[in-house]
Structures are given as structure tokens and as C-alpha cells.
Design a protein around this motif. Structure first.
Motif, short mmCIF file in Angstrom:
data_model
loop_
_atom_site.label_atom_id
_atom_site.label_comp_id
_atom_site.label_asym_id
_atom_site.label_seq_id
_atom_site.Cartn_x
_atom_site.Cartn_y
_atom_site.Cartn_z
N ASP A 15 -39.06 -65.23 58.52
CA ASP A 15 -38.36 -65.57 59.76
C ASP A 15 -39.36 -65.54 60.90
O ASP A 15 -40.13 -64.59 61.05
CB ASP A 15 -37.23 -64.58 60.03
CG ASP A 15 -36.09 -64.73 59.04
OD1 ASP A 15 -35.90 -65.85 58.53
OD2 ASP A 15 -35.39 -63.74 58.78
N ARG A 17 -40.37 -67.71 64.97
CA ARG A 17 -40.02 -68.70 66.00
C ARG A 17 -41.15 -69.73 66.02
O ARG A 17 -42.32 -69.40 66.11
CB ARG A 17 -39.89 -68.03 67.36
CG ARG A 17 -39.48 -69.01 68.46
CD ARG A 17 -39.07 -68.32 69.74
NE ARG A 17 -37.85 -67.54 69.63
CZ ARG A 17 -36.61 -68.04 69.56
NH1 ARG A 17 -36.42 -69.32 69.56
NH2 ARG A 17 -35.57 -67.25 69.50
N ARG A 24 -35.87 -71.06 65.55
CA ARG A 24 -36.00 -70.09 64.47
C ARG A 24 -36.34 -70.84 63.19
O ARG A 24 -35.78 -71.89 62.90
CB ARG A 24 -34.71 -69.31 64.27
CG ARG A 24 -34.28 -68.47 65.45
CD ARG A 24 -35.13 -67.27 65.75
NE ARG A 24 -35.24 -66.37 64.61
CZ ARG A 24 -36.21 -65.48 64.49
NH1 ARG A 24 -37.12 -65.36 65.42
NH2 ARG A 24 -36.26 -64.69 63.45
#
Length: 128
Positions: A15, A17, A24
Motif C-alpha cells: 500500500d 500513495r 492509493r
């Protein structure tokens, strides 16, 4: 194809950005991108498909079988590589300087056709 020379098929999708788009990203977004879908299908169509090793933010490596992959994609045209997200399409096939360029889907179609045909020929050699 390079995937046939691989000894492992890793999916690195923690995960995060996205630096440019500020969206995301993770395993779901990896599976949504056209080129990543092509890699997954290339692994499946290679002469020696490898069980994918998926690294995300969880504390363990996840994997899935080729049967699971097929069942997840069977009769789901929306999951096809060419139905994935492509930067070229998001840019309407025009560079920032205004110059037009070809869609990546054209290249993907050629690669998939070649790999599919090679897989069929290879399977015919194995049949009695």
C-alpha cells in the motif's frame, strides 16, 4: 518471452500513495493496470507457469494457484489485459507537448496473440 526465463514470479504491491497521481496503490490497483494484467497472463501462458508470490503490507507472502487465477478471470471480459487502466488512454494518446502517440493496447494484443499461439503449439506437442 522473458517470463519463461524466470524462476519466480513476484508481485510487489505494498500500500502506497502514487507520487504523481496522489492515489492509493496496492494489489487491487496493480491488478487494475493493463500492463500488470499482461504480466499475470504472460505468466499463465508461459510454458512453465509459476505460482505468483504476492508481497503487500501484510506480514506474510500470499500466493494463488493458476486454477484460482483462471476461475477469477473466467467469463469476466472486464478483467482482460486490454480492459485495464493505461496511462496512454488517460492522456488521450497525446503527449504533454501535444504530439499524438499509439495506444499501448496495440502492443499488448500482439504479445497476447503470440503467447497464446505459442502455448497452443506447446500443448499440442505434449498431447499423445
Amino acid at each position: 518471452y522473458y517470463v519463461e526465463r524466470c524462476n519466480c514470479f513476484w508481485v510487489l504491491a505494498p500500500d502506497a500513495r502514487h507520487e504523481d497521481r496522489h492515489q492509493r496503490c496496492g494489489f487491487a490497483s496493480w491488478r487494475g493496470r493493463g500492463w500488470c494484467r499482461l504480466e499475470e497472463w504472460a505468466n499463465f501462458l508461459s510454458r512453465r507457469s509459476l505460482m505468483p508470490l504476492v508481497v503487500t503490507d501484510t506480514q506474510r507472502i500470499v500466493t494463488y494457484s493458476m486454477i484460482s487465477f483462471l476461475m477469477d478471470n473466467l467469463n469476466k471480459p472486464a478483467r482482460a489485459p486490454c480492459m485495464g487502466m493505461f496511462s496512454c488512454c488517460e492522456m488521450n494518446h497525446v503527449t504533454r507537448t501535444g504530439r499524438p502517440f499509439e495506444c499501448d493496447k496495440e502492443a499488448i494484443i500482439q504479445v497476447l496473440n503470440g503467447m497464446f499461439n505459442a502455448k497452443v503449439v506447446d500443448q499440442l506437442k505434449l498431447s499423445p
